[in-house]
Design a protein around this motif. Structure first.
Motif, PDB file in Angstrom:
ATOM      1  N   PHE A 204       0.845  -1.196   0.000  1.00 25.82           N
ATOM      2  CA  PHE A 204       0.000   0.000   0.000  1.00 25.82           C
ATOM      3  C   PHE A 204       0.882   1.249   0.000  1.00 25.82           C
ATOM      4  CE2 PHE A 204      -2.288  -3.392   2.170  1.00 25.82           C
ATOM      5  CZ  PHE A 204      -3.499  -3.403   1.482  1.00 25.82           C
ATOM      6  N   HIS A 205       0.519   2.189  -0.861  1.00 26.55           N
ATOM      7  CA  HIS A 205       1.250   3.462  -0.943  1.00 26.55           C
ATOM      8  C   HIS A 205       0.277   4.557  -1.378  1.00 26.55           C
ATOM      9  CE1 HIS A 205       3.553   6.650  -2.990  1.00 26.55           C
ATOM     10  NE2 HIS A 205       4.529   6.333  -2.150  1.00 26.55           N
ATOM     11  N   PRO A 206       0.349   5.749  -0.740  1.00 32.00           N
ATOM     12  CA  PRO A 206       1.196   6.131   0.391  1.00 32.00           C
ATOM     13  C   PRO A 206       0.537   5.715   1.702  1.00 32.00           C
ATOM     14  CG  PRO A 206      -0.069   8.020  -0.319  1.00 32.00           C
ATOM     15  CD  PRO A 206      -0.440   6.886  -1.244  1.00 32.00           C
ATOM     16  N   ALA A 207       1.335   5.306   2.663  1.00 32.41           N
ATOM     17  CA  ALA A 207       0.800   4.804   3.929  1.00 32.41           C
ATOM     18  C   ALA A 207       1.370   5.596   5.097  1.00 32.41           C
ATOM     19  CB  ALA A 207       1.115   3.320   4.087  1.00 32.41           C
ATOM     20  N   SER A 208       0.746   5.417   6.258  1.00 28.96           N
ATOM     21  CA  SER A 208       1.128   6.149   7.462  1.00 28.96           C
ATOM     22  C   SER A 208       1.217   5.187   8.632  1.00 28.96           C
ATOM     23  CB  SER A 208       0.084   7.229   7.767  1.00 28.96           C
ATOM     24  OG  SER A 208      -1.167   6.621   8.039  1.00 28.96           O
ATOM     25  N   ASP A 209       1.662   5.692   9.782  1.00 30.58           N
ATOM     26  CA  ASP A 209       1.727   4.868  10.992  1.00 30.58           C
ATOM     27  C   ASP A 209       0.352   4.375  11.404  1.00 30.58           C
ATOM     28  OD1 ASP A 209       4.485   5.075  11.269  1.00 30.58           O
ATOM     29  OD2 ASP A 209       4.364   6.930  12.425  1.00 30.58           O
ATOM     30  N   ALA A 210      -0.669   5.190  11.179  1.00 30.28           N
ATOM     31  CA  ALA A 210      -2.032   4.795  11.547  1.00 30.28           C
ATOM     32  C   ALA A 210      -2.475   3.583  10.733  1.00 30.28           C
ATOM     33  CB  ALA A 210      -2.996   5.959  11.343  1.00 30.28           C
ATOM     34  N   LEU A 211      -2.141   3.555   9.451  1.00 29.61           N
ATOM     35  CA  LEU A 211      -2.494   2.407   8.616  1.00 29.61           C
ATOM     36  C   LEU A 211      -1.710   1.180   9.025  1.00 29.61           C
ATOM     37  CD1 LEU A 211      -3.822   4.679   6.925  1.00 29.61           C
ATOM     38  CD2 LEU A 211      -3.042   3.483   4.876  1.00 29.61           C
ATOM     39  N   LEU A 212      -0.474   1.374   9.401  1.00 27.50           N
ATOM     40  CA  LEU A 212       0.356   0.263   9.857  1.00 27.50           C
ATOM     41  C   LEU A 212      -0.273  -0.410  11.069  1.00 27.50           C
ATOM     42  CD1 LEU A 212       2.997  -1.401   9.880  1.00 27.50           C
ATOM     43  CD2 LEU A 212       4.019   0.445  11.235  1.00 27.50           C
ATOM     44  N   ASP A 232       9.401   4.494   4.264  1.00 26.75           N
ATOM     45  CA  ASP A 232       9.302   5.621   3.322  1.00 26.75           C
ATOM     46  C   ASP A 232       7.941   5.693   2.638  1.00 26.75           C
ATOM     47  OD1 ASP A 232      11.925   6.383   3.882  1.00 26.75           O
ATOM     48  OD2 ASP A 232      12.752   5.103   2.314  1.00 26.75           O
ATOM     49  N   GLY A 233       6.889   5.464   3.411  1.00 26.58           N
ATOM     50  CA  GLY A 233       5.542   5.586   2.864  1.00 26.58           C
ATOM     51  C   GLY A 233       4.995   4.353   2.198  1.00 26.58           C
ATOM     52  N   LEU A 234       5.776   3.277   2.126  1.00 31.82           N
ATOM     53  CA  LEU A 234       5.308   2.024   1.545  1.00 31.82           C
ATOM     54  C   LEU A 234       5.009   1.039   2.661  1.00 31.82           C
ATOM     55  CD1 LEU A 234       4.816   0.171  -0.955  1.00 31.82           C
ATOM     56  CD2 LEU A 234       7.202  -0.563  -0.698  1.00 31.82           C
ATOM     57  N   LEU A 235       3.766   0.600   2.743  1.00 28.45           N
ATOM     58  CA  LEU A 235       3.337  -0.384   3.729  1.00 28.45           C
ATOM     59  C   LEU A 235       3.401  -1.769   3.090  1.00 28.45           C
ATOM     60  CD1 LEU A 235       2.091  -1.291   6.405  1.00 28.45           C
ATOM     61  CD2 LEU A 235      -0.156  -0.627   5.504  1.00 28.45           C
ATOM     62  N   SER A 236       4.220  -2.646   3.662  1.00 28.18           N
ATOM     63  CA  SER A 236       4.377  -4.014   3.159  1.00 28.18           C
ATOM     64  C   SER A 236       3.836  -4.975   4.201  1.00 28.18           C
ATOM     65  CB  SER A 236       5.846  -4.329   2.885  1.00 28.18           C
ATOM     66  OG  SER A 236       6.415  -3.386   2.005  1.00 28.18           O
ATOM     67  N   ARG A 259      -8.841   0.688   1.690  1.00 30.44           N
ATOM     68  CA  ARG A 259      -9.239   1.376   0.460  1.00 30.44           C
ATOM     69  C   ARG A 259      -9.842   2.755   0.711  1.00 30.44           C
ATOM     70  NH1 ARG A 259     -13.580   0.974  -4.267  1.00 30.44           N
ATOM     71  NH2 ARG A 259     -12.171   0.863  -6.067  1.00 30.44           N
ATOM     72  N   PRO A 260     -10.803   2.896   1.627  1.00 32.23           N
ATOM     73  CA  PRO A 260     -11.360   4.231   1.841  1.00 32.23           C
ATOM     74  C   PRO A 260     -10.390   5.207   2.507  1.00 32.23           C
ATOM     75  CG  PRO A 260     -12.327   2.666   3.379  1.00 32.23           C
ATOM     76  CD  PRO A 260     -11.537   1.866   2.399  1.00 32.23           C
ATOM     77  N   LEU A 261      -9.279   4.691   3.040  1.00 31.29           N
ATOM     78  CA  LEU A 261      -8.281   5.567   3.643  1.00 31.29           C
ATOM     79  C   LEU A 261      -7.252   6.039   2.619  1.00 31.29           C
ATOM     80  CD1 LEU A 261      -7.677   3.556   6.947  1.00 31.29           C
ATOM     81  CD2 LEU A 261      -9.231   5.490   6.569  1.00 31.29           C
ATOM     82  N   LEU A 262      -7.094   5.283   1.548  1.00 28.77           N
ATOM     83  CA  LEU A 262      -6.137   5.645   0.498  1.00 28.77           C
ATOM     84  C   LEU A 262      -6.797   6.258  -0.724  1.00 28.77           C
ATOM     85  CD1 LEU A 262      -3.775   2.528   0.608  1.00 28.77           C
ATOM     86  CD2 LEU A 262      -3.244   4.834   1.349  1.00 28.77           C
ATOM     87  N   THR A 263      -8.085   6.020  -0.887  1.00 27.95           N
ATOM     88  CA  THR A 263      -8.834   6.572  -2.011  1.00 27.95           C
ATOM     89  C   THR A 263     -10.130   7.177  -1.466  1.00 27.95           C
ATOM     90  OG1 THR A 263     -10.273   4.687  -2.561  1.00 27.95           O
ATOM     91  CG2 THR A 263      -7.993   4.575  -3.326  1.00 27.95           C
TER      92      THR A 263
END
Length: 275
Positions: A204-212, A232-236, A259-263
């Motif tokens: 997932f990109h771009p990602a944050s600590d909250a998404l992690l 660096d913004g990539l959640l693996s 999905r609703p957090l990235l789009t």
């Protein structure tokens, strides 16, 4: 997705390619061009949620055998949004020696969104496969992608007892590497995956600590065989499992959550998943 009878006769294999380009219009994302050579094509686009283009990739032969080479290139112009999936699993069949290759390259322009959500890829015992998936992003590109590998056919207690699998996964942003990951399995040695037949990766990109943190809370079903990292913004996200249903549920749950957090869209599952 991707049957052919394996024989002792020399087999030159299918040489197939597919090049897709999407463009943005005020009304919707269009499949601007689709050029193919050999048995690799797409169905007509669907628009179940308005402007986002849903597309199903097809490989009529039904499987990949030694000697086959498939090349897929996907380009998304600025502002476009495409969700690509497949009607069924991809299959790499036993090879008498030649290698089967699948190369996938994705190019996302600024403010473009790609959801690459293929079904699982099954490697039969004796397969000789090499896969490479490369994502080229811009700083403002959005990526939601996954891969799910099945080693052998665990449903009939068949393991990946022999054969070879080489895979390479890369994510680049504006020419700089965010992820370069390699895997090599051969000779029935599955120690690197702790003997698990199912292995999955989500990006997932771009990602944050909250998404992690959100994703980590959804990995409990895998116990000690799952993890998520943010670089660096990539959640693996990676996991191993003995149960395909757990894999599919977890992957779709994570995708639906993020999905609703990235789009600006809530999850809209491709209808082919329900058949």
């Amino acid at each position: 997705m991707l049957a052919a009878q394996v024989t002792d006769k020399p087999y030159k294999g299918w040489q197939a390619s597919l090049a897709l380009q999407f463009c943005h219009t005020p009304e919707k994302t269009l499949l601007h061009s689709a050029r193919h050579v050999g048995p690799l094509t797409v169905q007509r686009p669907f628009y179940p949620e308005g402007e986002t283009c849903h597309l199903y990739l097809l490989h009529p032969p039904g499987g990949i055998v030694g000697g086959d080479t498939l090349d897929i290139t996907v380009r998304l112009d600025a502002g476009s949004h495409a969700l690509i999936t497949m009607p069924g699993a991809s299959k790499f069949y036993r090879s008498s020696g030649p290698r089967a290759c699948l190369n996938q390259h994705f190019y996302l322009a600024g403010n473009a969104t790609l959801e690459w959500l293929p079904q699982d890829t099954i490697f039969f015992p004796g397969a000789n496969a090499r896969l490479r998936s490369v994502f080229h992003l811009q700083a403002t590109s959005t990526l939601l992608a996954w891969e799910l590998y099945c080693l052998g056919r665990p449903v009939i207690n068949e393991t990946f007892s022999h054969g070879a699998l080489e895979s390479r996964l890369e994510v680049w942003r504006e020419g700089e590497p965010l992820l370069i990951e390699r895997q090599h399995l051969s000779g029935g040695d599955l120690s690197s995956v702790a003997g698990h037949p199912w292995e999955g990766t989500l990006l997932f990109h771009p990602a944050s600590d909250a998404l992690l943190e959100d994703v980590r809370e959804r990995l409990s079903a895998f116990e000690h065989f799952a993890g998520a990292t943010l670089t660096d913004g990539l959640l693996s996200v990676r996991f191993l499992s003995h149960d395909n249903l757990i894999c599919q549920r977890a992957m779709r749950d994570i995708w639906q959550s993020l999905r609703p957090l990235l789009t600006p869209k809530t999850a809209c599952s491709p209808r082919i998943w329900q058949t």
